[in-house]
Design a protein around this motif. Structure first.
Motif, PDB file in Angstrom:
ATOM      1  N   THR A 133       0.831  -1.209   0.000  1.00 34.54           N
ATOM      2  CA  THR A 133       0.000   0.000   0.000  1.00 34.54           C
ATOM      3  C   THR A 133       0.861   1.252   0.000  1.00 34.54           C
ATOM      4  OG1 THR A 133      -1.714  -1.185   1.229  1.00 34.54           O
ATOM      5  CG2 THR A 133      -1.849   1.207   1.212  1.00 34.54           C
ATOM      6  N   THR A 552      -8.097   5.201  -2.355  1.00 27.76           N
ATOM      7  CA  THR A 552      -7.321   4.863  -1.166  1.00 27.76           C
ATOM      8  C   THR A 552      -6.608   6.085  -0.608  1.00 27.76           C
ATOM      9  OG1 THR A 552      -6.970   2.639  -2.072  1.00 27.76           O
ATOM     10  CG2 THR A 552      -5.561   3.325  -0.247  1.00 27.76           C
ATOM     11  N   PHE A 580      -5.667  -1.566   2.334  1.00 24.33           N
ATOM     12  CA  PHE A 580      -5.005  -2.595   1.534  1.00 24.33           C
ATOM     13  C   PHE A 580      -5.122  -2.193   0.064  1.00 24.33           C
ATOM     14  CE2 PHE A 580      -6.613  -4.495   5.367  1.00 24.33           C
ATOM     15  CZ  PHE A 580      -5.599  -5.328   5.812  1.00 24.33           C
ATOM     16  N   ARG A 582      -3.576  -3.403  -3.162  1.00 20.89           N
ATOM     17  CA  ARG A 582      -2.725  -4.478  -3.671  1.00 20.89           C
ATOM     18  C   ARG A 582      -2.588  -4.357  -5.180  1.00 20.89           C
ATOM     19  NH1 ARG A 582      -2.608  -8.336  -6.808  1.00 20.89           N
ATOM     20  NH2 ARG A 582      -1.148 -10.049  -6.522  1.00 20.89           N
ATOM     21  N   LEU A 606      -4.541 -10.290   3.710  1.00 18.34           N
ATOM     22  CA  LEU A 606      -5.782  -9.539   3.573  1.00 18.34           C
ATOM     23  C   LEU A 606      -6.934 -10.239   4.285  1.00 18.34           C
ATOM     24  CD1 LEU A 606      -6.863  -7.801   0.285  1.00 18.34           C
ATOM     25  CD2 LEU A 606      -8.530  -8.721   1.854  1.00 18.34           C
ATOM     26  N   ALA A 610      -8.204  -7.941   7.414  1.00 20.02           N
ATOM     27  CA  ALA A 610      -9.284  -7.031   7.023  1.00 20.02           C
ATOM     28  C   ALA A 610     -10.495  -7.205   7.935  1.00 20.02           C
ATOM     29  CB  ALA A 610      -9.673  -7.267   5.568  1.00 20.02           C
ATOM     30  N   SER A 614     -12.318  -1.888   7.083  1.00 17.59           N
ATOM     31  CA  SER A 614     -11.112  -1.779   6.275  1.00 17.59           C
ATOM     32  C   SER A 614     -11.480  -1.372   4.855  1.00 17.59           C
ATOM     33  CB  SER A 614     -10.345  -3.108   6.253  1.00 17.59           C
ATOM     34  OG  SER A 614      -9.932  -3.483   7.554  1.00 17.59           O
ATOM     35  N   THR A 616     -10.221  -2.109   1.101  1.00 19.11           N
ATOM     36  CA  THR A 616      -9.374  -2.993   0.306  1.00 19.11           C
ATOM     37  C   THR A 616      -9.561  -2.666  -1.168  1.00 19.11           C
ATOM     38  OG1 THR A 616     -10.993  -4.764  -0.008  1.00 19.11           O
ATOM     39  CG2 THR A 616      -9.732  -4.782   2.044  1.00 19.11           C
ATOM     40  N   LEU A 641     -14.648 -11.136   1.013  1.00 20.89           N
ATOM     41  CA  LEU A 641     -14.813  -9.697   1.202  1.00 20.89           C
ATOM     42  C   LEU A 641     -16.286  -9.301   1.166  1.00 20.89           C
ATOM     43  CD1 LEU A 641     -11.856  -8.403  -1.006  1.00 20.89           C
ATOM     44  CD2 LEU A 641     -11.930  -8.626   1.482  1.00 20.89           C
ATOM     45  N   SER A 648     -14.687  -2.463  -0.431  1.00 21.50           N
ATOM     46  CA  SER A 648     -13.800  -3.263  -1.266  1.00 21.50           C
ATOM     47  C   SER A 648     -13.995  -2.919  -2.737  1.00 21.50           C
ATOM     48  CB  SER A 648     -14.051  -4.760  -1.043  1.00 21.50           C
ATOM     49  OG  SER A 648     -13.296  -5.542  -1.947  1.00 21.50           O
TER      50      SER A 648
END
Length: 844
Positions: A133, A552, A580, A582, A606, A610, A614, A616, A641, A648
């Motif tokens: 990240t 993010t 997160f 990625r 993750l 998570a 969170s 992601t 997720l 997410s």
């Protein structure tokens, strides 16, 4: 989470005598803390105590404890006496460090200031960023990724200390309470309609503490400190409507968080004034530097120049310049450092220097007499001499001797002096040395006095440290506010801290979001309303990675109390505990891991760490292996997720393979980035970068390759191969030989159109089973497991079909639609808008 390895990280700044403790740090976050600390901690060490979670990860040992260039001390990972006790470990660590660095004071109880996190009333404690990240946001510098910190501050005028502060702030997101203080301070700075007192970062805490502890601080350091104290005094005296300025309380709260020193505004103001007054009584301030030079010039005019028989202007100017150079070289350091009346010893020593200098100058006048046009000051050997242009020409004075240079060797024949001048020069240099010692002793006493306890366990040095932190924080935030105004960035509304314990699904709203590294005047903005999971598909170069990086970054900036590239109206950011981001990975030969192994490692972390709070953003998970296996890996993570209901974004090009899987994703919606096409798929492609609902099935690979300059011969071969691939995929199995589209009428064996029967809705299970049997006859597949769904009843889990590709699924759908329409069955699907259950909708 289960299987976690937790660490307590001790960041020791030996020069500043501080240690910052961060508890319960996951392994990957600990790696990032070490990696990001390289070069940012002068005299710094990172100690890691493995406190819980089972045996240490071999990857953490290899990457963090061995390959890092920063010094890592594990004390055998964890000493037996320190098992589970952070304070015991800290004391043992400081004793070992003091012995290794030969700094005994580090082991003295209370000598090292401990800075710990702010306790919260809830369990929501943001985790430090993980390395992937941080790398994708440029917080760990990379030439490929735009540096987030660089775009938070003006391109010029931003000192390195300000960049380091923001980088550390973002890599270790603060607790909610501290983030609120930062946001309140930023809000006050953004609304200011008048300038602030001038502040600067010219002295670091480490340098001040280290030199004061070693009693090596010079006059220039105390002059700089005095300037910082004066700036602090002016800031603390700011008022609004005859009351304390609203920016002072959050500013002091941030000072406490950064320094570990709790101070009130009144007490800090009083102590800064006391320290500044005391420094002014010992140290020379900038506006007093030239006073003693004026005294020397006055003596030169009254005793030296008047003794000259011919006062030629050029000669007089040269004499003044030579005498000033002599005095500066010998007296400049201590005269510009301390006041003549700093201490009785200084006063006596400075008086002796004045007397010795005057005797030296008088000896020059007596000895050199009429040769004053040839007087020179030779700075290399620190002597006032008679210098002749020709070595054969001798000066007219008597008792002249050859001088010696700094190595005690006779100088060239053209230089002359007298024994009386040499004797007085020696007395003058001795007096200067004694004055320098007296000045040094006065500065040492000043260092000692700053360390004296002033009550309540605090010393004047701690208040000076707090003042330096105040200057650093205020300058950094004011520069960030200035850049935010220039770029049109705003402060999003943060979720109230009281709601941080809420277990309900959270929503992230970012209005007018723009990539942080692009010019806001021309950038394409998107409105973001993220709740649950997005399944993001889009062609190549449509902006998927840019969108995820921007979301993010904006969420992280908001949770740190900083301005973000959004419009203020309507933007709402929940409190998050982890980030997160990625990216698509490559292999890691130094750790013996393939690209797919790294994907599995990221997936493990993750899924372990998570939570429903969170954020992601996963890009191209599963591309390190075969498409079929990669899709199953990605599908498992998608379902995890989705169940977690965290924020997410899952971007992929494996949409064909994923749509064939029986995934249960009730909280996932399809998103895409619109691409406008005119003509065929290869030409006339325009990337709009606009987010919208929907699913994208075309990657536009050829258009992207063409745009990047791939040779036309290669592109032509690509088109041929793609056409062959399509022809191979559309060969249906267990179907009639030729299947028309759903828009064309189905023909009977005699090749005549079949008349459509009157349309009617299925009103019973019998009607539904009849429709199913019609589809089964035409398509040649077993549909006996399909059932009729009464209105209001939840659908069963999605069933896999026997088709193997999207093209076959479309043919299957076309056959079903035609057959049921001819029988008069009206079809409807509640999933057409989302395209999430393609091919398994049921008639109603």
């Amino acid at each position: 989470g289960e299987g976690s390895w937790y660490y307590t990280v001790y960041e020791v700044a030996a020069d500043a005598r501080t240690v910052r403790i961060t508890s319960k740090v996951p392994e990957e976050a600990a790696r990032c803390m070490v990696q990001s600390s390289r070069g940012d901690m002068p005299g710094g060490f990172v100690y890691m105590a493995h406190m819980s979670g089972g045996p240490s990860s071999s990857r953490v040992k290899q990457k963090v404890l061995v390959n890092s260039t920063i010094r890592i001390k594990t004390l055998r990972t964890r000493k037996a006496a320190a098992d589970g006790n952070e304070r015991v470990f800290l004391n043992e660590m400081l004793r070992d460090l003091a012995a290794e660095l030969v700094m005994p004071d580090l082991a003295v109880p209370g000598a090292v200031r401990v800075v710990e996190g702010v306790p919260t009333a809830h369990d929501l404690q943001p985790r430090p960023l993980y390395a992937p990240t941080a790398q994708q946001l440029g917080l760990i510098p990379s030439v490929q990724i735009p540096d987030l910190v660089r775009d938070l501050l003006p391109a010029t005028q931003a000192p390195a200390a300000a960049r380091k502060l923001l980088r550390r702030w973002l890599l270790r997101p603060p607790p909610a309470e501290v983030a609120d203080h930062m946001q309140h301070l930023m809000a006050e700075l953004l609304r200011l309609d008048k300038g602030l007192p001038q502040v600067a970062i010219t002295l670091t805490v480490g340098k001040l503490v280290n030199l004061c502890d070693r009693k090596e601080a010079n006059g220039a350091l105390f002059q700089t400190l005095s300037g910082a104290l004066q700036s602090t005094i002016q800031v603390l005296q700011l008022t609004e409507s005859e009351q304390e300025h609203p920016l002072i309380p959050p500013l002091l709260a941030l000072v406490q968080f950064e320094s570990g020193i709790s101070v009130s505004s009144d007490r800090l103001l009083e102590e800064c004034q006391n320290i500044n007054t005391y420094i002014g009584s010992i140290v020379v301030t900038d506006d007093m530097t030239g006073n003693w030079l004026d005294d020397v010039k006055e003596y030169t005019d009254s005793h030296i120049i008047t003794a000259m028989t011919r006062q030629i202007a050029d000669v007089v100017s040269g004499v003044h310049q030579s005498i000033q150079e002599l005095v500066l070289n010998n007296e400049g350091e201590f005269r510009s450092a301390v006041q003549p009346t700093a201490t009785p010893d200084v006063e006596a020593a400075f008086g002796a220097v004045d007397e010795a200098r005057n005797q030296y100058l008088n000896a020059i006048v007596r000895g050199y007499k009429e040769d004053y046009p040839n007087w020179i000051y030779q700075g290399l050997n620190n002597q006032f001499l008679i210098g002749m242009k020709n070595a054969k020409t001798k000066p007219s004075g008597k008792n002249l001797v050859r001088p010696k240079d700094r190595h005690q060797k006779l100088m060239a024949d053209k230089y002359w002096t007298t024994e009386d001048v040499q004797e007085k020069r020696g007395s003058y240099l001795t007096a200067c040395q004694e004055a320098s010692v007296a000045a040094r002793r006065a500065l040492e006493e000043l260092c000692e006095s700053l360390n004296v306890n002033t009550g309540a366990g605090s010393s004047q040095l701690q208040y000076a440290i707090a003042a330096l932190h105040l200057n650093e924080i205020l300058l950094t935030t004011s520069l960030h506010a200035r850049e935010a105004i220039r770029r049109g960035w705003c402060l999003p509304q943060l979720e109230p801290e009281a709601l941080a314990t809420c277990k309900q699904p959270i929503e992230l709203v970012l209005m007018g979001l723009a990539p942080y590294w692009l010019d806001t005047a021309t950038v394409v903005r998107n409105d973001i309303a993220l709740q649950g999971q997005w399944f993001l598909t889009a062609p190549n170069m449509a902006g998927k990675s840019t969108l995820m990086r921007s979301i993010t970054a904006a969420a992280l900036l908001a949770n740190c109390g900083l301005a973000a590239p959004v419009t203020q109206h309507g933007s709402y950011v929940p409190r998050l505990d982890g980030y997160f981001l990625r990216p698509p990975t490559t292999d890691c030969p130094t750790e013996g891991m393939s690209s797919f192994a790294l994907e599995c490692e990221d997936m493990r972390i993750l899924m372990r760490d998570a939570t429903h709070r969170s954020l992601t953003a996963v890009d191209e998970l599963g591309r390190g292996t075969s498409p079929r296996d990669g899709a199953t890996l990605a599908g498992a993570l998608l379902e995890h997720l989705d169940r977690l209901q965290c924020l997410s974004i899952f971007a992929t090009h494996l949409y064909t393979e994923l749509k064939e899987l029986p995934l249960v994703l009730p909280h996932t919606i399809d998103k895409t980035l619109r691409v406008d096409q005119q003509g065929n798929k290869e030409h006339g492609v325009q990337w709009t970068y606009q987010l919208q609902d929907g699913l994208c099935e075309a990657s536009l690979a050829i258009a992207t390759a063409e745009r990047q300059g791939v040779p036309e011969a290669a592109l032509e071969r690509v088109r041929e191969l793609m056409e062959i691939q399509v022809q191979m995929r559309i060969q249906p199995t267990n179907t009639v030989e030729s299947v028309p589209s759903a828009k064309q009428p189905l023909k009977n064996p005699e090749n005549t159109p079949v008349a459509s029967a009157p349309r009617r809705m299925c009103t019973s299970d019998d009607e539904f089973q009849r429709a199913v049997s019609l589809v089964a006859v035409v398509c040649g597949v077993d549909l006996s497991y399909v059932c009729w769904l009464p209105k209001g009843q939840e659908p069963p889990p999605r069933l896999a079909t026997s088709t193997t590709c999207l093209s076959a699924a479309r043919l299957f759908e076309a056959q079903a639609i035609q057959t049921l329409n001819q029988e008069g069955v009206v079809l409807s699907s509640g999933n057409d808008g989302k395209h999430r259950q393609f091919g398994v909708g049921v008639p109603k």
